[in-house]
Every structure is written in C-alpha cells, then in structure tokens.
Enzyme design. Structure first.
Site, PDB file in Angstrom:
ATOM      1  N   HIS A   1      27.031   1.881  39.453  1.00 51.69           N
ATOM      2  CA  HIS A   1      27.301   2.494  40.741  1.00 51.69           C
ATOM      3  C   HIS A   1      27.106   3.933  40.513  1.00 51.69           C
ATOM      4  CE1 HIS A   1      28.837  -1.507  41.233  1.00 51.69           C
ATOM      5  NE2 HIS A   1      28.664  -1.325  42.584  1.00 51.69           N
TER       6      HIS A   1
ATOM      7  N   ARG B   1      30.446 -16.254  42.623  1.00 48.60           N
ATOM      8  CA  ARG B   1      30.586 -16.670  44.360  1.00 48.60           C
ATOM      9  C   ARG B   1      30.319 -17.982  44.739  1.00 48.60           C
ATOM     10  NH1 ARG B   1      26.279 -11.465  45.484  1.00 48.60           N
ATOM     11  NH2 ARG B   1      27.476  -9.947  44.411  1.00 48.60           N
TER      12      ARG B   1
ATOM     13  N   CYS C   1      31.562  -3.630  42.460  1.00 49.86           N
ATOM     14  CA  CYS C   1      31.818  -2.265  42.794  1.00 49.86           C
ATOM     15  C   CYS C   1      33.351  -1.765  42.837  1.00 49.86           C
ATOM     16  CB  CYS C   1      31.117  -2.030  44.074  1.00 49.86           C
ATOM     17  SG  CYS C   1      30.450  -3.403  44.887  1.00 49.86           S
TER      18      CYS C   1
ATOM     19  N   LYS D   1      20.092  -1.578  52.467  1.00 43.33           N
ATOM     20  CA  LYS D   1      19.537  -1.803  51.191  1.00 43.33           C
ATOM     21  C   LYS D   1      17.938  -1.514  51.006  1.00 43.33           C
ATOM     22  CE  LYS D   1      20.640  -6.236  50.707  1.00 43.33           C
ATOM     23  NZ  LYS D   1      20.712  -7.655  49.994  1.00 43.33           N
TER      24      LYS D   1
ATOM     25  N   GLN E   1      25.375  -9.423  36.938  1.00 41.25           N
ATOM     26  CA  GLN E   1      24.299  -8.408  37.465  1.00 41.25           C
ATOM     27  C   GLN E   1      24.130  -7.197  36.299  1.00 41.25           C
ATOM     28  OE1 GLN E   1      27.016  -7.608  40.916  1.00 41.25           O
ATOM     29  NE2 GLN E   1      25.679  -8.389  42.093  1.00 41.25           N
TER      30      GLN E   1
ATOM     31  N   ASP F   1      24.440  -4.054  36.925  1.00 38.03           N
ATOM     32  CA  ASP F   1      24.906  -3.437  37.961  1.00 38.03           C
ATOM     33  C   ASP F   1      24.957  -2.106  37.543  1.00 38.03           C
ATOM     34  OD1 ASP F   1      25.698  -3.162  40.431  1.00 38.03           O
ATOM     35  OD2 ASP F   1      27.633  -4.237  40.300  1.00 38.03           O
TER      36      ASP F   1
ATOM     37  N   HIS G   1      24.847   1.670  45.042  1.00 42.98           N
ATOM     38  CA  HIS G   1      24.800   0.555  44.289  1.00 42.98           C
ATOM     39  C   HIS G   1      23.624   0.187  43.731  1.00 42.98           C
ATOM     40  CE1 HIS G   1      28.585  -0.954  46.486  1.00 42.98           C
ATOM     41  NE2 HIS G   1      28.127  -0.230  47.230  1.00 42.98           N
TER      42      HIS G   1
END
Length: 646
Positions: free
Chosen positions: A388, A366, A337, A472, A384, A386, A518
């Site tokens: 946005h 992570r 992000c 979420k 991910q 991912d 997200h």
RNA sequence: GCCGGUGUAGCUCAGGGGUAGAGCGUUUCCUUGGUAAGGAAGAGGUCAUGGGUUCAAUUCCCAUCAUUGGCUCCA
C-alpha cells in the site's frame, strides 16, 4: 448500378440487388464457395441480403472471427431445432456464439439432459444440417412476435421481445424451425459438417441467481470433420498443461480434504519455488523504495467494520473468532489494507516523508463459494504480494506509473507477453455496491485512465469490475483453456484513508488526507504460480525452476565423482541433485527429460579422468563436454540473459 | 450457494450384486551400463464416508464430504 467498395479499397460496380455471394463470385469461385458471412457498411448482413445502395462490403470465411461467429450462431439455431425435436415442450431463451462455439439456454421444465444424450443431439443436428436449409430472415410486428411466443407459453422470449422496438423485430426461419433473431447467418445449414456437444450446465436466466435456472447446452461445430478432430486434440493438449495436474506431478502443492477445501498445502519444491519468486519481487521492490512490514493473520472485528469489509462481506465470510472474553471477536484477515492503514496511523507524517510504501507477503482468508474453488487459481487461503502506497494527491500520478513499471517488469521477467490491461470501473447501475463519494470515485477513475494512457498500455474498460472501495487497473492472463485470470492489480483508493482518518501535515502546516494505492504485481502467489505453470507447461525459467541440474553417473563406480560435481555446483548456488538409482543411462535421461530438469550432466570414466561433465539440455539434446567452471558460467549466463535488473 | 459429472493401489485408469485388476511408481535380487523405458520376484486397496434395499453391496438407492465442467460470486 451500385458501387461496392471492397476491403482493399477497390470499387466495383454491380447491378442493384446483388448479394454478398454474387460479389464473391465476381472475385473468384473459390471465395464464393467459402464465404459464409458478410458486413455491409459496418452492419452484419446475411450473405443473401440484397444490396441496393453504394457501400463497403467485407466478406468473411470460417477463417475470420466474424465468419466463425456467424457459423456458430447458425449452429445454435440447429441445436435449438434438435433440442425441440427431442423435447417438444422446451422453452428456448437465448443462444449466442461464444469464443469457442456456441450455447443455447433452455428451460426443460421437469426434463433433464445429461452427457448420455449428447450423441443423439449431435446426430440430430447433423441430420438437420444435411437438409441444406437456408436461413431466412423476416420482419415481424411486435404484436405478432409476442403472440407467437405467448402461444408457446414462452415467458423468456416474451420478456426479450417486450424490450425490443416494434419495427426492428426479426424472426429467422430454417426448415420448419423459427426463432427470434437479430441475424448474421451462414448461407445454409449444410455447411455445418461436424458437431460436438461439449457440456450441459445450469445457468441463471439473465445471469441473475434470483431467476430461474436454465439448462445451458454448450457445443462447437466446424465446416470440416478434421477441424473438429484438431480442436479436440488441442483440448487434450491443454489438459496436459493444467496446473493441477502439473502441480501434482512436479510435487509443488497438494490439497487435503482433512485440512479443508480451498486450503493449499505447499510441498517442499513448491515452497522453495514460491520463496524464489518472493525474493525476486522483494529485490525489485527494495529498489523501488518499498519497506517490508509484517502484520497478524487476524484483527478485531472493529477493524473491518471501520474499513467497510464487514458490512460488505461479513455475512458471507469466515465467521468471527470468539474468545473467552465476552463480546470480543476477531476476524481472519480477508485483506491486508486495514492493517497497513493502522501501520500508517502509528505516527504522524509530514508531506516530506511521503510516499510511504508498505509491502507484505500477506496471507488472507476469504470464504469463497464452494462451487467457485478451482485448483490454485481460486482458493480460500492465499498470500498476496501486497503493498500500500500512501502519498499526496500530487504524487499519485508518478506513483501509479511507477507501479505500472514494476508490474510490467515482473510480467516481462516471467515471459507473460499476452496479458490484457483492464481498467475496472464502477458499473453504471447498481451503485449501492460501492462506498465513497462520486467525486472521489471520479478522481480515482481519471487517475487510472490517464496513467494507463500515458504508459501506452493497450487497455480495455470493464464496467462493474471495480473493487467496492475503488477502481482498479488489472492485468489479466489466460490459462491453458483460455479462461482469463486477474493477476496483477493496481487500485486507487480515496475511501479507506477517510475511513481510517489518515493524515499528513502539508507545507501549509495544515492536516491533509493522503491517497492510497493498493497493488499486487503477482496478485496472489497461488494464482500466479498456477498461471505460470500453465504458460510454461512446467518448464520454468532456469532461475526459478526447482531443480536446475541433475547429475547422471553412468554406473555406481562414478558415484563419488558425481557427488564431487554436486558440491562444486552447490558452492556456486546451483540447485542440483544426483540420480544414484541403479538404472541405465538411457533410463536416467528419459526420466530427467520427463521431469523437465533443464540440464543433465552425464559423468563416467572419461569425465572423471578429465574433471569434466557431459552436458545435455532438456528438450534439445547433447551440448558436448564442458569443464565444471565453464558449465557454471553457462548457467549464470542463461539466468542473467532472462532476468534483467529492475 | 445452484445445475450436471466424478471418487477403485502412491499416480493414471479398467471392472462389476457373490469382499478386486492393469500400466507406471515403490521394494528386493540379477545386471555396472555412454544420451528418451535392461530383466526377475514381491509388497501395496475397509473400492471416499455414513445410512438404506438385499441372503449378500465396492457395485443399486439416499445423504455427507471431496473433486470437476458451467452459472452466480470474486475485497
């Protein structure tokens, strides 16, 4: 006389003071034998509780979840009794029923329990069970209850009782064993016929790692030996679906101690599978108006200070990368992000240009606690799917719902029908875990709940499960052993736009703050493929599976024809290979069946002369002779029927 | 990170104070076959790593690493 309403709506009269068993007897002897728990006016009661007023009564046997709960809760009492008989100085804490069985948390002091001890605990439990002891509830004053446990130096029960209201405290006795208990038992211990202690593990008192670590003993019990045997067989079956085992067998991924724990290596077949999944999503995303972006794997420490990730996770994360230049530090990116926010900041936007939807298969790192790593479902480096979405507050609702549609499409295409939608909100207490204003949080939480409602999702609300920057909507799917994993996730975020000072120019010619969504429909490629493996037991949908077709020449003489068939299939984008081993057909078929290759094409003299193939479907058997063109359209049809367009 | 378990051939696993075994796979040879295992011979292991105890350690003890069942955590 009192009137008892039964679940079918019928009302029967009984003398005052009847109990659940009496009512069951009035229906049938068989039911009376099997009733192990009951609910009266929505309250769990003992089967021996005397009923003195009108009300509605539901009877439960072991077949109902409520019956199982009473059964396992009662078994936990017997477990505690058995543990106490082996370890007289044990301090009991809590012992609830769980989805599959029960556990008891105990403080053993300097003693330990290991697998070697399970057998004698089981035997002791069965010995007590055979005593046919009734579970008898009695009210105890707070003072007496405290005295009872203070005498035993049991600070845990004392702590529990101190939080209870005087007059509502009950003990349960069976045999010579007494425990603090709210109630809900089976009639007596003799119904417990089969017991298995499944594991012992450490668990923190009250779930807080600052507290003492207790020993948690897990077990399961049944009213019939056969049920236990079946349960254990089920567990064995589940082990065969374990993605770690299948991933190895199907050569999808591997780990190397040298590379490091939690860092998966994708093997050729796994990488190809992953690529197909990515392409599938890219196609749908393109239609949904997403634009692909690419960002680096590291970013300056400052980037994460701005986002708040550094303050939140910095200490417990991969530490900054230093460069020859003094004071220059980079972090491995734990999230995409912040990078995407900077992409947004690359140029000014008019409200007419929004929403902007930036998507990236972004690999993040992570530092998960070592004890938390688990196959592909919990790793330290993962990708991910991912994206946005930056939109105006007005667009939020539409955008959020469009993302729900996309997630549902992905799940449907991969036959994940048994998912749970979970609205993850802030915990009501520990508010220092979160950043941003209450006002923004409330807006975001309302937006999610409304969208979930309007989309008709069957959702549950979980407090304390939100991300630190926003609430979420998570899509949870269970693995082979019933453990829940979060796959898809959609999050509404008013915080990062502020931290990164994101803006757009509105119709009023003023600057405004966009809202950020997200979202990751798969969650991560690693976890998604892991759960997909467990769901399909390695039998992927045809469009996804690494090898769709294997050609089995009957002998070396037909090798050339097999190669010809292979090329024809490859020209039609079908993934095929030839089993050119010097083996008999029966053997080749067996191996292909075991490898779960969806189609086997047997070719020999007959097929070569006719220009055909003999088709066998994995798990189903012989389908007969096909021309190659007809076989290709068979494959195309099957793919098109499972994979709808978005 | 914490509490337990595990680590022996490519895979699945047996064994055990005197430096190792099975099945499958792999290699070679025989066999050239029709819908779930054809036959024979061979190769392959510093028994996770590092210490300690012992005349002797793969086996016992300790540590480390990896893995695993839980707990805690999960951006």
């Amino acid at each position: 006389m009192i009137q008892i309403t039964l679940p079918d709506g019928s009302i029967k009269e009984f003398p005052k003071g009847v109990n659940a068993i009496d009512v069951a007897k009035s229906i049938s002897e068989g039911l009376a034998r099997n009733v192990i728990s009951a609910k009266f006016n929505e309250k769990t009661i003992e089967t021996s509780t005397t009923l003195t007023e009108n009300g509605s009564l539901t009877l439960y046997t072991f077949n109902e979840p409520e019956g199982k709960k009473a059964f396992w809760h009662s078994s936990a009492h017997v477990l505690a009794q058995a543990i106490t008989s082996f370890y007289p100085n044990v301090k009991l804490t809590i012992g609830p029923a769980i989805d599959n069985g029960f556990y008891y948390d105990v403080d053993l002091g300097d003693d330990t329990i290991s697998e070697k001890d399970f057998n004698e605990i089981e035997n002791k439990m069965l010995e007590f069970a055979r005593g046919k002891f009734e579970f008898l509830m009695r009210e105890v004053s707070k003072k007496d209850a405290l005295d009872f446990y203070k005498n035993q130096n049991n600070q845990y029960k004392v702590e529990l009782i101190e939080n209870l209201t005087d007059g509502e405290i009950t003990f349960c006795d069976h045999s010579d064993f007494t425990d603090l208990c709210r109630g809900g038992h089976i009639p007596n211990t003799s119904i417990i016929k089969a017991v298995k202690i499944t594991s012992a593990a450490g668990a923190y008192w009250r779930g807080d790692e600052k507290n003492n670590q207790l020993t948690r003993i897990y077990g399961i019990s049944f009213p019939k030996q056969k049920m236990l045997t079946e349960y254990l067989e089920l567990l064995e079956e589940a082990k065969k679906r374990d993605h770690r085992k299948l991933g190895k067998e199907l050569e999808l991924f591997a780990f190397s101690a040298k590379v490091g724990q939690g860092l998966p290596l994708w093997l050729p077949k796994g990488a190809a599978l992953r690529e197909r999944l990515e392409n599938f999503l890219k196609k749908a995303q393109k239609k949904a108006g997403y634009e692909m972006v690419i960002t680096p794997h590291i970013g300056q420490k400052e980037l994460y200070v701005t986002s708040g990730h550094y303050a939140k996770y910095g200490e417990d994360s991969f530490q900054p990368i230093k460069t020859p230049k003094e004071d220059e530090e980079f972090l491995l990116k734990p999230m995409n992000c912040p990078h995407h926010c900077e992409i947004y900041n690359n140029k000014p936007y008019s409200y007419k240009e929004l929403p902007k939807r930036f998507a990236e298969f972004g690999t993040v790192y992570r530092y998960e606690q070592s004890g938390e790593l688990h196959g592909l479902t919990r790793v330290r480096g993962f990708t991910q799917d991912d994206a946005h979405i930056f939109c105006t507050p007005d667009q939020l609702d539409t955008e959020f719902k469009a993302v729900i549609d996309l997630v549902l499409y992905v799940f449907k295409s991969l036959s994940f029908e048994n998912f749970t939608a979970q609205v993850s909100l802030r915990s009501k207490e520990k508010s220092d875990k979160y950043i941003g204003s209450d006002e923004n949080w409330e807006k975001a939480e309302t937006a999610i709940i409304n969208a979930a409602k309007e989309k008709g999702l069957d959702y549950v609300i979980e407090y304390g499960e939100a991300a630190f920057y926003g609430p979420k909507l998570d899509f949870m799917v269970k693995d082979a052993l019933g453990r829940s994993w979060q796959l898809g996730t959609i999050q509404v975020d008013y915080n990062l736009p502020e931290r990164f000072d994101l803006q757009y120019k509105g119709a009023d010619n003023q600057l405004h703050r966009p809202v950020m969504i997200h979202r990751a429909p798969f969650g991560s490629m690693e976890r998604f493929i892991a759960v997909l493996l467990e769901h399909t037991a390695g039998k992927f949908p045809l469009w996804l599976t690494p090898e769709q077709v294997i050609i089995l020449p009957i002998s070396e003489k037909y090798q050339i024809y097999a190669e010809k068939v292979l090329h024809l299939l490859e020209n039609s984008e079908i993934r095929a290979l030839v089993d050119e081993r010097n083996e008999k057909t029966g053997r080749k078929i067996r191996d292909a069946e075991m490898n779960k290759i969806p189609f086997m094409l047997i070719v020999g003299e007959q097929e070569e002369s006719e220009g055909t193939v003999s088709v066998r479907k994995q798990g189903e058997g012989d389908l007969g002779t096909f021309t190659i063109e007809k076989f290709i359209s068979l494959i195309d049809n099957e793919i098109n029927s499972t994979l709808e367009k978005f």
